[in-house]
Scaffold this motif. Structure first.
Motif, PDB file in Angstrom:
ATOM      1  N   VAL A 297     -12.358   7.913   1.594  1.00  0.00           N
ATOM      2  CA  VAL A 297     -11.441   7.015   0.911  1.00  0.00           C
ATOM      3  C   VAL A 297     -10.560   6.315   1.932  1.00  0.00           C
ATOM      4  O   VAL A 297     -10.284   6.857   2.996  1.00  0.00           O
ATOM      5  CB  VAL A 297     -10.581   7.798  -0.111  1.00  0.00           C
ATOM      6  CG1 VAL A 297      -9.688   8.800   0.582  1.00  0.00           C
ATOM      7  CG2 VAL A 297      -9.751   6.876  -0.969  1.00  0.00           C
ATOM      8  N   TYR A 298     -10.200   5.067   1.633  1.00  0.00           N
ATOM      9  CA  TYR A 298      -9.194   4.382   2.422  1.00  0.00           C
ATOM     10  C   TYR A 298      -8.235   3.677   1.484  1.00  0.00           C
ATOM     11  O   TYR A 298      -8.628   3.159   0.441  1.00  0.00           O
ATOM     12  CB  TYR A 298      -9.799   3.406   3.431  1.00  0.00           C
ATOM     13  CG  TYR A 298     -11.037   2.693   2.960  1.00  0.00           C
ATOM     14  CD1 TYR A 298     -12.275   3.322   3.027  1.00  0.00           C
ATOM     15  CD2 TYR A 298     -10.966   1.406   2.450  1.00  0.00           C
ATOM     16  CE1 TYR A 298     -13.411   2.676   2.583  1.00  0.00           C
ATOM     17  CE2 TYR A 298     -12.099   0.761   2.013  1.00  0.00           C
ATOM     18  CZ  TYR A 298     -13.321   1.400   2.077  1.00  0.00           C
ATOM     19  OH  TYR A 298     -14.444   0.764   1.626  1.00  0.00           O
ATOM     20  N   VAL A 299      -6.965   3.712   1.830  1.00  0.00           N
ATOM     21  CA  VAL A 299      -5.902   3.236   0.934  1.00  0.00           C
ATOM     22  C   VAL A 299      -4.918   2.381   1.705  1.00  0.00           C
ATOM     23  O   VAL A 299      -4.558   2.718   2.837  1.00  0.00           O
ATOM     24  CB  VAL A 299      -5.090   4.425   0.365  1.00  0.00           C
ATOM     25  CG1 VAL A 299      -4.267   3.976  -0.826  1.00  0.00           C
ATOM     26  CG2 VAL A 299      -5.960   5.584   0.009  1.00  0.00           C
ATOM     27  N   SER A 300      -4.478   1.305   1.083  1.00  0.00           N
ATOM     28  CA  SER A 300      -3.364   0.550   1.646  1.00  0.00           C
ATOM     29  C   SER A 300      -2.589  -0.061   0.498  1.00  0.00           C
ATOM     30  O   SER A 300      -3.089  -0.139  -0.622  1.00  0.00           O
ATOM     31  CB  SER A 300      -3.876  -0.548   2.582  1.00  0.00           C
ATOM     32  OG  SER A 300      -4.596  -1.506   1.840  1.00  0.00           O
ATOM     33  N   GLN A 301      -1.360  -0.469   0.770  1.00  0.00           N
ATOM     34  CA  GLN A 301      -0.563  -1.130  -0.267  1.00  0.00           C
ATOM     35  C   GLN A 301      -0.348  -2.577   0.133  1.00  0.00           C
ATOM     36  O   GLN A 301       0.106  -2.864   1.238  1.00  0.00           O
ATOM     37  CB  GLN A 301       0.779  -0.425  -0.473  1.00  0.00           C
ATOM     38  CG  GLN A 301       1.543  -0.986  -1.668  1.00  0.00           C
ATOM     39  CD  GLN A 301       2.832  -0.245  -1.973  1.00  0.00           C
ATOM     40  OE1 GLN A 301       3.399   0.410  -1.108  1.00  0.00           O
ATOM     41  NE2 GLN A 301       3.312  -0.361  -3.201  1.00  0.00           N
ATOM     42  N   THR A 302      -0.661  -3.486  -0.785  1.00  0.00           N
ATOM     43  CA  THR A 302      -0.519  -4.902  -0.468  1.00  0.00           C
ATOM     44  C   THR A 302       0.946  -5.317  -0.545  1.00  0.00           C
ATOM     45  O   THR A 302       1.783  -4.580  -1.062  1.00  0.00           O
ATOM     46  CB  THR A 302      -1.295  -5.782  -1.468  1.00  0.00           C
ATOM     47  OG1 THR A 302      -0.673  -5.652  -2.757  1.00  0.00           O
ATOM     48  CG2 THR A 302      -2.745  -5.359  -1.575  1.00  0.00           C
TER      49      THR A 302
END
Lengths: 431, 956
Positions: A297-302
């Protein structure tokens, strides 16, 4: 050989686009004047010097650099739908260069460098946010790989280091760095220049730039066939008519093996879907980009506040761009594994894009057995990161006829000659 | 903040209404923005606040304009609130509870005074995508600008310490799922259940009934009748406050259930034979100047407020109506005591030009230019068909200009539609359509059911229902409706994203002129309502701006989920259990240091790994190797399978023998390794690495199922069916002799690389093989798992005088490194070919075929990749950390250290590592760059093994 009619000389198509700046925003706001088109639409000419198939970031960047760096402006970009509608608009917009092989590291590092100045170069804010990139290690073997990558990166001058759970917690307070986690976080490869970008803006910026130099962007123009005679490419057939061209470039990612087959070039490429999802916006709380290989999984917040996440490719080849339920279930579980306090955050939308995977997880760039037919394909799950450098090098290859050293390792012939590159270790899950 | 005050009266609350859902006998209070407010059980957060006269519930995303209620339903874009630690709660849907702490989102410092509302005066300077056009130079200031932009992110707050909560999942196998519990859904469910189908009826709101709930006396009567029918028809499971969230391939239907006590949300996964889509219609807002002011509401919102919640929506109203529902709203308003100052009938040319006011509507400018003072403006301008579930099944909706809405276009076998989405007509016509649809759904579902059962062997023949002819579903009429999207002025199109009609036109003029580009550039339809309110208006406005028809313009693709779903519900309970071997209690009692190894927890060491290792060299040690992957292979074609999977030769393996095997992927990269033994003529046991167990099983199944389905091989994973113990050390034979019952352990009868089946410590059905990962004489004993702990304890007990001690992973790693045995994944990686890993002796290119052969054939001819070698630092006290790079010249990478340790046996540091081919010659000195920047040198050894390279100890 000069197959390029417009080279540097007559630049009829060239126009200077309306500048973008705070001052212009203010001026037009005050006067209430409309902004001009970011790119124009044209009739399809019967011939071009260069036809680029695929209006994503790779195709548009190639068109842009052909004109900007080499003065080749009689270029058509053919897009079957709308520009940026394929993988360019479906990826999770993560930019990094902490690859594993020296070839990969050098190549992606050039891309990051180009991205760093892209807003100014294109006069279009692509919102590149270098907020740091963390690849979490949940096992001693992952930690070992992180160290390996850090050592290779350092030797290539790429900023990358292994940090421990305490520092990770400081960077991302929401992460569960306790020892009691199901997959405890033992450390991370921290890559400060990595980050996220507004992917659509990159596409539009290149489109506007290419258009300003005179390239024609044709949307809703589907290539139905490629004309080849005596081992040379002659042009393409489209739903809007035939186009003659001595140079045809395949930049079609998920569909690249099908397009190449039209020219009789077989590619060792299999297309897999890759899924992603986005949550409702919440107040900013996550600065760095988080990647976990163990949890896929990879996660970021825009900047808008949405959490964007993606996984590795689906386990079976397909051209389907429908998402699956199992994917979001697994992904949600893994996100909560990392950040358990987000259980009440809601998923708003899921989608899939297509990835053209090669056996060695490295792209295929350069010439083919058909003279004049070039490929810039095999972009798997790492194509968006490579958009600028691919455009730059492909343009250089087309203009000069010489393969730039940066992409020499990625030629099609390597599969017949046993010279696989092998970025599997860092590319397959390493967003 | 006046936190002490309590609102005691509800000035806008009406007297009892016939269809109201509130319970006036259960009043309570809750907190809104720090103040206490009264409510009745059954109120939504917003209906309770509206009853107290509140009108502003949020500030808009971009311009921070005050926003009130618009739809009084789940979609209400201005009514998204924070409840305790839960962000983005739909306030017009969520029922308020006693003591609930609710606050407005997106307002600072307060809802009444919002500092960012100055943005509304800057609107002309902030066209869509303004951020793409500015903050470009100087580049170094962009991070600072970005921080400012981030401050405008909409949405609620999360907290790093919120508890995870409880979530679980359910699997359901109904014949039919009906999405939507309005009159059509109810009638379809009843008809289907009467025809013998098992039905799940799913309704988004808290009770069945759809629009009948706010209808006339007659409609309320019809509703009671329908609810009774649903209640007394067996075979219908009703899920209220639940949503059909997605339809995936094979009618795999995701249902989000929210009506369970003590569970936040539950995901139900239903394999429906037929899905009936009956979501009704969503009322569409109208675009005009001031259309987002608090007090501008939809006709359905007015009717919901009055009839369900007994809340008076305003005092003096103007109504724009284009349909019967708008007319009914006028009647409702009048009955509720609202003064209807003006009715603009769009069917006769009536229109609204704009609404004015600061924090709510004060005045409305009507189509004829006249101005009417009012505090309420109700619009009834048409409908949007929520076709998303049909889209997910492959349908592309088609615009019908007569009805001014989209309709489904492609019928399918397992997805049917009924109700408002399929057409108009009287209630009777709708119900007739729904009943026929329900019957047809049942007919198809039962047919699928018998087809499925046909393949299942049964003891008694069950009579299958006879094939029924298809039920004819009557066509629903399509009623003419004016095409009303945008009036004569500009207004808000996407209320969540604060996108106006002007923004859409501007985007189109700039070249973002297809629906997808417009969406991406303006972000219209990308907010929390995902286009359910705004898509059709946006498409219509874009169509007009580009001179195309709505049909040519088309819509965006609606993707799952239908309603936002929490990560918790999607994740459910964590189904990644930790795995322990049966010997775990013993390890814990004896001070084992636990180590996470994939799914397993294993003993890393028991306090002193170096002495554990020494004890193996000198006496005998036990290691728990239960997590080793184990696959039981049976059938005549097993040798073919082994020859395909492994690079080495398997035709000649006799019964009673084991062999080490290396698996490669198609690219010649080492995938896994392990030992496989032949237990009987057609019976083999394969072991894999611990981390590779699942991958190898999938790998084998994928080759068998896709490439060789004709091979007679049966593969059973038996990893946890056996407890595995490795007994290693010079005294291992002596120890095993004391417990082995019927197996002759003499070196002649049971030589190296052999397998025997027999009794160990009285436990039958064990098998043991002689192999040597540690380099010592050793036996790997596989015991039925239930006896694992018993056998382990027996061995410990019987070997006490031999000096038996346990050893953990760390000691094993030391021992194998001394012996030069590689670990796949540590000493190889995702690009290590079998040749470069020093495995050339195993690769049999003369075999007809095996996985990776073409690539390995290449490599055999022109392999110039790095080679795995043994390395010893010249300074034996220096242990170069794993991942240290081997360099040449300044910084040219020429290899790396993959494994390193201080050898207790040799008393010096030892390594395995990769070096460039020209450095692989034994005796070469290489430079090792340590992570701290220092350099050291090491010698390339002749063998990978640093200890007993001829392997005399393990063969003894």
């Amino acid at each position: 050989m000069s197959i390029f009619t417009n080279r540097d000389g007559s630049r009829d198509g060239h126009h200077k686009p309306a500048g973008y700046s705070a001052f212009d925003l203010f001026r037009r706001g005050l006067l209430g004047t409309q902004w001009p088109r970011a790119w124009r639409s044209h009739d399809l000419k019967p011939s071009y010097d260069v036809v680029i198939v695929g209006g994503g970031v790779h195709g548009l960047a190639t068109a842009y650099y052909l004109a900007a760096n080499h003065g080749i402006t009689d270029v058509a970009v053919l897009e079957k739908g709308y520009i940026g509608g394929g993988a360019s608009g479906r990826n999770t917009a993560i930019i990094r260069s902490n690859y594993l092989t020296p070839e990969g590291t050098r190549f992606y590092d050039r891309s990051v460098k180009l991205y760093e100045t892209l807003a100014a170069d294109l006069n279009f804010n692509v919102m590149f946010s270098q907020r740091g990139h963390l690849t979490l290690a949940h096992s001693d073997s992952a930690l070992r790989t992180s160290r390996w990558r850090a050592e290779v990166n350092k030797l290539q001058g790429v900023d990358s280091e292994v940090i421990g759970p305490e520092e990770i917690k400081k960077l991302v307070p929401y992460l569960d760095t306790s020892e009691h986690a199901r997959y405890p976080i033992l450390g991370a490869l921290y890559h400060p220049p990595g980050g996220i970008i507004r992917h659509d803006a990159v596409v539009w910026g290149y489109a506007r730039g290419a258009d300003a130099h005179g390239a024609h962007i044709h949307q809703n123009t589907e290539v139905l066939g490629i004309e080849v005679a005596n081992g040379r490419v002659r042009g393409v057939r489209t739903n809007r008519g035939d186009v003659a061209a001595p140079v045809v470039v395949n930049c079609t990612a998920g569909w690249s093996s099908l397009i190449s087959e039209m020219a009789g070039v077989k590619l060792p490429i299999t297309t897999f879907p890759l899924q992603a999802a986005v949550t409702e916006p919440v107040r900013p709380f996550l600065e760095a980009v988080i990647v976990s290989g163990t949890l896929h999984v990879y996660v970021s917040q825009t900047d808008r506040g949405e959490l964007v996440f993606g996984a590795s490719v689906d386990p079976f080849p397909s051209y389907s761009m429908r998402g699956s339920l199992e994917f979001t279930e697994g992904l949600a579980g893994h996100v909560l594994e990392l950040m358990p306090s987000l259980a009440k955050l809601r998923v708003l939308r899921q989608w899939a894009g297509l990835c053209d995977m090669t056996p060695d997880f490295a792209p295929i760039m350069g010439i083919t057995p058909v003279e004049g037919f070039y490929v810039d394909v095999g972009w798997g799950t790492y194509g968006f990161k490579a958009g600028p450098v691919s455009g730059e090098t492909m343009a250089q290859l087309i203009a000069t006829g010489k393969t730039p050293p940066l992409i020499a390792a990625f030629d099609l012939a390597r599969f017949a000659e046993g010279r696989l590159v092998g970025e599997k270790g860092a590319a397959s899950v390493g967003h | 903040m006046r936190s002490a005050t309590v609102q005691t009266r509800m000035p806008m609350r009406l007297g009892p209404q016939p269809g109201e859902v509130i319970d006036r006998h259960r009043p309570f209070t809750f907190t809104w923005n720090g103040e206490r407010y009264p409510a009745f059980a059954g109120d939504t957060i917003i209906s309770a606040l509206a009853a107290s006269g509140e009108r502003v519930f949020s500030r808009s995303f971009k311009y921070h304009r005050p926003r009130g209620l618009l739809t009084a339903s789940f979609l209400d874009p201005g009514c998204v609130v924070q409840v305790n630690d839960e962000p983005n709660v739909r306030g017009s849907h969520r029922r308020v509870e006693p003591g609930m702490i609710v606050s407005a989102q997106n307002a600072w410092p307060s809802l009444r005074f919002d500092a960012k509302s100055v943005n509304r005066f800057l609107g002309r300077f902030l066209p869509p995508g303004f951020y793409y056009k500015t903050f470009i130079k100087p580049q170094r200031l962009w991070p600072a600008y970005e921080k400012v932009l981030q401050r405008f992110a909409a949405g609620g707050r999360t907290f790093p310490d919120s508890p995870h909560g409880y979530y679980d999942k359910r699997y359901a196998h109904p014949d039919i799922v009906v999405a939507g519990g309005g009159p059509a859904g109810m009638a379809a469910a009843v008809a289907a259940a009467e025809a013998g189908a098992r039905v799940i009826l799913v309704e988004e709101e808290y009770e069945l009934g759809g629009h009948l709930r706010w209808g006339s006396e007659d409609e309320l009567g019809a509703l009671r009748e329908l609810r009774d029918e649903v209640a007394r028809t067996p075979g219908i499971e009703v899920l209220t406050n639940s949503v059909v969230n997605g339809r995936y391939d094979g009618n795999w239907v995701a249902i989000l259930q929210r009506n369970l006590p003590h569970v936040e949300e539950r995901l139900i996964k239903a394999r429906a034979k037929v899905l009936v889509v009956a979501p009704g219609l969503i009322e569409r807002p109208y675009v005009f100047r001031g259309n987002d002011l608090p007090g501008v509401i939809l006709s359905t919102a007015a009717r919901r407020l009055i009839n369900l919640f007994a809340v008076k929506p305003g005092e003096r109203a103007v109504v724009l109506t284009a349909n019967a529902d708008g007319d009914a709203a006028v009647a409702d308003l009048e009955r509720a005591g609202v003064e209807v100052a003006r009715v603009e009938d769009a069917r006769r040319g009536g229109d609204i030009i704009g609404a004015r006011g600061r924090n709510g509507v004060r005045m409305v400018e009507c189509g004829d230019g006249s101005r009417v003072e009012c505090d309420l403006l109700v619009t009834a301008t048409g409908w949007t068909a929520p076709t998303s579930l049909l889209n997910m099944a492959g349908d592309r909706p088609v615009y019908n200009p007569t009805a001014a809405r989209f309709f489904p276009s492609r019928p399918s076998d397992d997805v049917l539609a009924t109700g408002g989405i399929s057409g108009d007509g009287s209630l009777d016509e709708l119900l007739a359509h729904a009943r026929a649809t329900g019957q047809e759904a049942a007919r198809r579902a039962l047919k699928v059911g018998s087809a499925l059962r046909a393949g299942v062997p049964r003891r008694v023949d069950v009579e299958e229902p006879p094939d029924m002819p298809p039920i004819e579903i009557p066509e629903l009429p399509v009623v003419e409706h004016p095409e009303l999207f945008q009036g004569r002025t500009d207004g808000i199109v996407d209320f969540s994203e604060d996108i106006s009609s002007k923004d859409i036109v501007a985007a189109a003029k700039e070249g973002y002129d297809s629906v997808e580009l417009m969406k991406r550039y303006t972000t219209a339809t990308m907010g929390p309502t995902q286009g359910k309110l705004e898509t059709v208006n946006a498409v219509a406005i874009l169509a007009r701006a580009t001179g195309k028809t709505i049909e040519e313009t088309g819509t965006t693709v609606w993707r799952p989920p239908y309603a936002p779903i929490t990560l918790g519900a999607l994740a459910g309970r964590n189904f990644e259990p930790v795995r322990y071997s049966p010997m775990q209690p013993w390890h814990e009692r004896h001070g084992a240091n636990p180590m996470v190894a994939g799914a397993w927890i294993r003993p890393e060491h028991y306090g002193d790994p170096e002495s554990e290792a020494r004890n193996v060299r000198e006496n005998v040690g036990l290691i728990d190797v239960t997590p080793l992957g184990k696959l039981d292979l049976r059938g005549p074609d097993v040798p073919k399978l082994l020859n395909l999977l492994y690079v080495n030769q398997w035709n000649t393996l006799e019964v009673g023998k084991v062999r080490y095997g290396v698996m490669c992927a198609e690219d010649g990269v080492v995938l896994d390794d392990g030992v496989t033994g032949r237990l009987g003529p057609e019976h083999y046991l394969m072991t894999t690495t611990t981390s590779g167990a699942a991958t190898v099983w999938e790998w084998i199944e994928s080759w068998l199922q896709t490439e060789h389905p004709d091979w007679q091989v049966h593969v059973t994973p038996v990893t946890d069916a056996y407890a595995s113990i490795n007994i290693a050390g010079p005294k291992s034979r002596e120890l095993l002799l004391r417990v082995a019952g019927d197996v002759d352990l003499s070196p002649e009868a049971f030589p190296y690389m052999n397998v025997r089946t027999g009794t160990v410590a009285g436990v039958e059905g064990c098998f043991m093989w002689r192999i040597g990962f540690t380099g010592e004489l050793s036996y790997e004993v596989h015991v039925p798992a239930a006896y694992g702990l018993y056998v382990w304890e027996k061995l410990m007990d019987r070997g006490a005088d031999l000096g038996v001690k346990p050893f953990g992973i760390q000691a094993q790693r030391i021992l194998r490194l001394e012996k030069g045995h590689l670990i796949v994944g540590q000493d190889t990686d995702g690009l290590t070919g079998a040749y470069s890993a020093g495995l050339s002796w195993a690769i049999k290119l003369y075999k007809e075929d095996f996985i990776g052969k073409p690539e390995l054939s290449w490599q055999s001819e022109c392999d110039n990749s790095f080679q795995l070698v043994g390395l010893q630092p010249h300074d034996g006290s220096v242990v170069p950390p794993e991942a240290s790079q081997i360099v040449e010249g300044e910084n040219e990478i020429a290899g790396r250290i993959t494994s390193s340790c201080m050898s207790p046996t040799l008393g010096r540091s030892i390594c395995l590592g990769f070096v460039a081919p020209h450095l692989a010659e034994p005796g070469t000195s290489v430079t090792v760059l340590l992570p701290n920047g220092e350099r050291t040198t090491a010698r390339v050894m002749e063998y990978l093994a640093h200890f007993d390279p001829k392997g005399e100890r393990q063969r003894g």
